[in-house]
Design an enzyme around this catalytic site. Structure first.
Site, mmCIF file in Angstrom:
data_model
loop_
_atom_site.group_PDB
_atom_site.id
_atom_site.type_symbol
_atom_site.label_atom_id
_atom_site.label_comp_id
_atom_site.label_asym_id
_atom_site.label_seq_id
_atom_site.Cartn_x
_atom_site.Cartn_y
_atom_site.Cartn_z
ATOM 1 N N ASN A 10 0.870 -1.167 0.000
ATOM 2 C CA ASN A 10 0.000 0.000 0.000
ATOM 3 C C ASN A 10 0.914 1.225 0.000
ATOM 4 O OD1 ASN A 10 -1.770 2.070 0.485
ATOM 5 N ND2 ASN A 10 -2.396 1.378 2.529
ATOM 6 N N LYS A 12 0.177 4.253 -0.243
ATOM 7 C CA LYS A 12 -0.433 5.438 0.385
ATOM 8 C C LYS A 12 -0.203 6.682 -0.494
ATOM 9 C CE LYS A 12 -0.145 3.151 4.828
ATOM 10 N NZ LYS A 12 -0.060 3.231 6.275
ATOM 11 N N HIS A 96 -9.448 1.256 5.058
ATOM 12 C CA HIS A 96 -8.165 1.428 5.756
ATOM 13 C C HIS A 96 -8.372 2.361 6.959
ATOM 14 C CE1 HIS A 96 -4.041 2.502 6.630
ATOM 15 N NE2 HIS A 96 -3.693 1.407 5.979
ATOM 16 N N GLU A 98 -6.714 4.722 8.067
ATOM 17 C CA GLU A 98 -6.490 6.143 7.776
ATOM 18 C C GLU A 98 -7.728 6.761 7.132
ATOM 19 O OE1 GLU A 98 -2.853 5.480 5.646
ATOM 20 O OE2 GLU A 98 -1.923 4.855 7.524
ATOM 21 N N GLU A 168 -5.298 -4.898 10.574
ATOM 22 C CA GLU A 168 -4.265 -3.892 10.810
ATOM 23 C C GLU A 168 -4.548 -3.184 12.130
ATOM 24 O OE1 GLU A 168 -2.368 -2.669 6.772
ATOM 25 O OE2 GLU A 168 -4.003 -1.298 7.222
ATOM 26 N N GLY A 174 2.665 2.253 10.921
ATOM 27 C CA GLY A 174 3.612 3.357 10.785
ATOM 28 C C GLY A 174 4.309 3.734 12.076
ATOM 29 N N SER A 214 3.587 -2.213 10.369
ATOM 30 C CA SER A 214 5.040 -2.306 10.583
ATOM 31 C C SER A 214 5.615 -3.676 10.240
ATOM 32 C CB SER A 214 5.404 -1.908 12.024
ATOM 33 O OG SER A 214 4.980 -0.580 12.287
HETATM 34 P P1 13P Z 1 3.155 0.325 7.780
HETATM 35 O O1 13P Z 1 3.666 -0.974 7.154
HETATM 36 O O2 13P Z 1 3.896 1.526 7.303
HETATM 37 O O3 13P Z 1 3.031 0.213 9.262
HETATM 38 O O4 13P Z 1 1.657 0.521 7.214
HETATM 39 C C1 13P Z 1 0.768 -0.533 7.271
HETATM 40 C C2 13P Z 1 -0.445 -0.173 6.499
HETATM 41 O O5 13P Z 1 -1.190 0.698 6.880
HETATM 42 C C3 13P Z 1 -0.699 -0.886 5.240
HETATM 43 O O6 13P Z 1 -1.962 -0.623 4.767
#
Ligand code: 13P
Length: 252
Positions: A10, A12, A96, A98, A168, A174, A214
């Protein structure tokens, strides 16, 4: 039942078109000979078309990061399922954290998106996960169980079986703070049990449940060796082809 693990990057809100092409070319080269793992990338909308041309005929699948549930209309700034199909997407990420956190995406909206994607011939990567506050309050399983069933609600069991779930934990995204393999497996096992109860063992046994938060080359093998972890949704580590390919390799 054996499930082919699915590792999806992803990206982002990262990567201009030239950056995206350089990254995907590197990924394609590194994963070309990897059997036993499905690999996908989810670039930003602006790079989908260009990346689509590069992944055509390779083993890399194309995913979008979001979608609107209406096929067309006066929805300024939105992108529909037919538009994603038009540029060669096979998957779209839905719900997601976010998007839930910053854009108010609800379980009900996710259910509409999953139904629209299925109707349009695409598969969803449906994200669920608890916040740290919810985990500390002992509510992690209750929260993810509710999100899981609410998002799948509009789909028939046969359609449910084709969807990918991404667990997740919000506190692991992150932050560099990964769920331990035991913590993740506990939730994945619970999710599969919920799916079994609602849709039966055959459907639940076919569904892939990714872990996200992560995940990196250093911890991927241990996470992916858990019985109910069938892949990963990778954020930061997906922006470096070497790290992403190492995670794909660990999934085999
Ligand atoms: P990270 O791998 O940067 O923690 O992000 C995970 C994520 O949100 C994948 O959709």
């Amino acid at each position: 039942m054996s499930r082919v693990p699915f590792i999806c990057g992803n990206w982002k809100m990262h990567m201009t078109v030239p950056e995206a092409l350089a990254l995907v070319d590197d990924v394609i080269a590194r994963v070309a000979s990897m059997d036993g793992v499905e690999v996908g990338v989810a670039p930003p909308y602006t790079a989908l078309h260009a990346v689509s041309k590069r992944v055509a005929g390779t083993k890399v699948r194309l995913a979008a990061q979001n979608v609107h549930f209406e096929p067309k209309g006066a929805y300024t700034g939105e992108i529909s399922v037919p538009m994603l199909a038009d540029v060669g997407c096979q998957y779209a990420i839905v719900g997601h954290s976010e998007r839930r956190q910053y854009f108010g995406e609800t379980d009900a909206a996710c259910a509409q998106k999953l139904a629209a994607l299925h109707a349009g011939g695409l598969r969803s990567i449906y994200c669920i996960g608890e916040t740290l506050e919810e985990r500390d309050a002992g509510k992690a399983l209750e929260v993810v169980g509710r999100q899981l069933l609410a998002g799948l609600e509009a789909l028939e069991p046969d359609a449910v079986a084709e969807q990918v779930i991404a667990y997740e934990p919000v506190w692991a995204i992150g932050t560099g703070r990964t769920a331990t393999p035991d913590q993740a497996q506990e939730v994945h096992e619970f999710l599969r049990a919920q799916l079994t109860q609602r849709y039966g063992a055959e459907v639940a046994g076919r569904m892939r449940i990714q872990y996200g938060g992560s995940m990196k080359p250093q911890n991927a093998k241990e996470l992916l060796s858990q019985g109910d972890i069938d892949g990963g949704l990778i954020g930061g580590a997906a922006l470096k082809a070497e790290d992403f390919a190492a995670i794909c390799g660990a999934a085999r």
